[in-house]
Design an enzyme around this catalytic site. Structure first.
Site, PDB file in Angstrom:
ATOM      1  N   HIS A 101       0.816  -1.272   0.124  1.00 47.27           N
ATOM      2  CA  HIS A 101      -0.002  -0.047   0.234  1.00 47.27           C
ATOM      3  C   HIS A 101       0.925   1.296   0.040  1.00 47.27           C
ATOM      4  O   HIS A 101       0.399   2.166  -0.410  1.00 47.27           O
ATOM      5  CB  HIS A 101      -0.818   0.111   1.063  1.00 47.27           C
ATOM      6  CG  HIS A 101      -1.642  -1.235   1.485  1.00 47.27           C
ATOM      7  ND1 HIS A 101      -2.501  -1.642   0.390  1.00 47.27           N
ATOM      8  CD2 HIS A 101      -1.713  -2.153   2.409  1.00 47.27           C
ATOM      9  CE1 HIS A 101      -3.280  -2.773   0.920  1.00 47.27           C
ATOM     10  NE2 HIS A 101      -2.705  -3.181   1.986  1.00 47.27           N
ATOM     11  N   HIS A 126       5.171   6.856   6.591  1.00 46.38           N
ATOM     12  CA  HIS A 126       4.851   6.461   5.225  1.00 46.38           C
ATOM     13  C   HIS A 126       4.207   7.577   4.307  1.00 46.38           C
ATOM     14  O   HIS A 126       3.999   8.800   4.791  1.00 46.38           O
ATOM     15  CB  HIS A 126       4.130   5.242   5.290  1.00 46.38           C
ATOM     16  CG  HIS A 126       2.533   5.927   5.973  1.00 46.38           C
ATOM     17  ND1 HIS A 126       2.235   5.577   7.248  1.00 46.38           N
ATOM     18  CD2 HIS A 126       1.434   6.213   5.320  1.00 46.38           C
ATOM     19  CE1 HIS A 126       1.091   6.142   7.437  1.00 46.38           C
ATOM     20  NE2 HIS A 126       0.432   6.569   6.209  1.00 46.38           N
ATOM     21  N   HIS A 128       1.985   8.881   0.922  1.00 51.82           N
ATOM     22  CA  HIS A 128       0.942   8.940  -0.070  1.00 51.82           C
ATOM     23  C   HIS A 128       1.164   9.805  -1.349  1.00 51.82           C
ATOM     24  O   HIS A 128       1.822  11.183  -1.027  1.00 51.82           O
ATOM     25  CB  HIS A 128      -0.278   9.525   0.570  1.00 51.82           C
ATOM     26  CG  HIS A 128      -0.830   8.538   1.688  1.00 51.82           C
ATOM     27  ND1 HIS A 128      -1.782   7.494   1.574  1.00 51.82           N
ATOM     28  CD2 HIS A 128      -0.699   8.506   3.243  1.00 51.82           C
ATOM     29  CE1 HIS A 128      -1.884   6.581   2.794  1.00 51.82           C
ATOM     30  NE2 HIS A 128      -1.366   7.305   3.600  1.00 51.82           N
ATOM     31  N   HIS A 145       3.028  10.760   6.359  1.00 48.80           N
ATOM     32  CA  HIS A 145       2.133  10.771   7.662  1.00 48.80           C
ATOM     33  C   HIS A 145       3.165  10.043   8.656  1.00 48.80           C
ATOM     34  O   HIS A 145       3.943   9.179   8.675  1.00 48.80           O
ATOM     35  CB  HIS A 145       0.986   9.670   7.407  1.00 48.80           C
ATOM     36  CG  HIS A 145      -0.153  10.101   6.619  1.00 48.80           C
ATOM     37  ND1 HIS A 145      -1.181   9.416   6.178  1.00 48.80           N
ATOM     38  CD2 HIS A 145      -0.243  11.491   6.372  1.00 48.80           C
ATOM     39  CE1 HIS A 145      -2.012  10.324   5.725  1.00 48.80           C
ATOM     40  NE2 HIS A 145      -1.559  11.618   5.732  1.00 48.80           N
ATOM     41  N   THR A 212      -6.482   6.644   7.831  1.00 47.00           N
ATOM     42  CA  THR A 212      -7.166   6.878   6.420  1.00 47.00           C
ATOM     43  C   THR A 212      -6.904   5.645   5.800  1.00 47.00           C
ATOM     44  O   THR A 212      -7.282   5.315   4.368  1.00 47.00           O
ATOM     45  CB  THR A 212      -6.407   7.954   5.511  1.00 47.00           C
ATOM     46  OG1 THR A 212      -4.943   7.458   5.581  1.00 47.00           O
ATOM     47  CG2 THR A 212      -6.434   9.313   6.467  1.00 47.00           C
ATOM     48  N   THR A 213      -6.651   4.575   6.234  1.00 40.45           N
ATOM     49  CA  THR A 213      -6.681   2.978   5.761  1.00 40.45           C
ATOM     50  C   THR A 213      -7.467   2.291   6.883  1.00 40.45           C
ATOM     51  O   THR A 213      -7.562   2.418   7.942  1.00 40.45           O
ATOM     52  CB  THR A 213      -5.119   2.637   5.604  1.00 40.45           C
ATOM     53  OG1 THR A 213      -4.430   2.524   6.887  1.00 40.45           O
ATOM     54  CG2 THR A 213      -4.489   3.327   4.650  1.00 40.45           C
TER      55      THR A 213
END
Length: 261
Positions: A101, A126, A128, A145, A212-213
């Site tokens: 992801h 991580h 995005h 994040h 958000t996941t």
């Protein structure tokens, strides 16, 4: 003799029933396990964000206070407590993983933040691409994040926007451990100064939202820095090649929440 034979027969029948029950339970458990493995979320198609609630058994992805959001109509709050950041110049990065992801760097205990006097330890950060949060309707090319967790299991996330510009030396260090295949973990085992990835100005927007996941856990304290950092196009592309295309969740309804600044 007949009585003994009948007793033996009864024991055999009971044993057979127990084995059948055990086998049935075992198969049921295995089938459940397989279903869990098959139910894997993604950013598109039948396992995309619109279906996250269906995929995750204990999901809160259809909750009322979800993230990300568009940072608009924010309120000046004179009583807003300052965010206190305690990052050393030699925090230990344990490893980096491509979890399918995103690219995620995991930290040993050391760096932390405090919010209203409560300590949240930095666990990982991580990426995005493009950004998940919008600021006045603008979506930046990338968002970092920095995920923190308290001793009570509460979440606080610092979000840093990245725009294309001057090459980032900290990113050069991080990307020296790339490429990395999906499911692969690489040991880093080196000190890193996380302060170098923070913007110079530490002003921020803050609101309460969710991860958000999946499972989209709510009551997450979000701090979105106003000032972006800069990374080169080459640095963005190096990460982009390793992550799913558009690994971001769409904007969620604000539902009456207050965005403070």
């Amino acid at each position: 003799m007949k009585k003994i034979l009948n007793s033996a027969l009864l024991l055999l029948i009971l044993a057979s029933c127990q084995n059948t029950k055990k086998d049935s339970s075992s198969n049921s458990k295995e089938g459940y396990s397989n279903r869990i493995i098959e139910k894997h979320w993604s950013y598109n198609g039948e396992t995309g964000p619109e279906h996250w609630k269906e995929i995750e058994t204990y999901s809160n992805c259809d909750g009322k206070y979800q993230s990300p959001i568009n940072i608009v109509n924010y309120n000046l709050d004179e009583t807003l407590s300052d965010l206190s950041i305690f990052y050393s110049d030699s925090t230990h990065i344990h490893d980096v993983i491509n979890n399918g992801h995103t690219i995620q760097y995991n930290f040993d205990l050391g760096d932390y933040i405090t919010i209203h006097g409560k300590k949240f330890s930095l666990k990982q950060f991580h990426f995005h691409e493009p950004a998940e949060h919008l600021i006045d309707g603008i979506r930046y090319p990338m968002e970092l994040h920095l995920v923190h967790v308290s001793n009570a299991g509460e979440y606080a996330v610092l979000a840093i926007m990245a725009k294309e510009g001057q090459s980032s030396k900290p990113f050069d260090f991080l990307e020296s451990y790339l490429p990395i295949n999906v499911g692969e973990t690489k040991n880093v085992d080196l000190a890193f100064d996380m302060n170098l990835n923070l913007p110079k100005q530490k002003t921020f927007f803050t609101y309460t939202g969710s991860l958000t996941t999946p499972p989209c856990t709510e009551s997450v304290e979000w701090y979105i820095f106003k000032e972006p950092i800069t990374v080169s196009l080459e640095q963005v592309e190096a990460l982009k090649k390793l992550m799913p295309m558009n690994n971001y969740r769409n904007e969620q309804p604000i539902n009456g929440r207050t965005i403070k600044v």
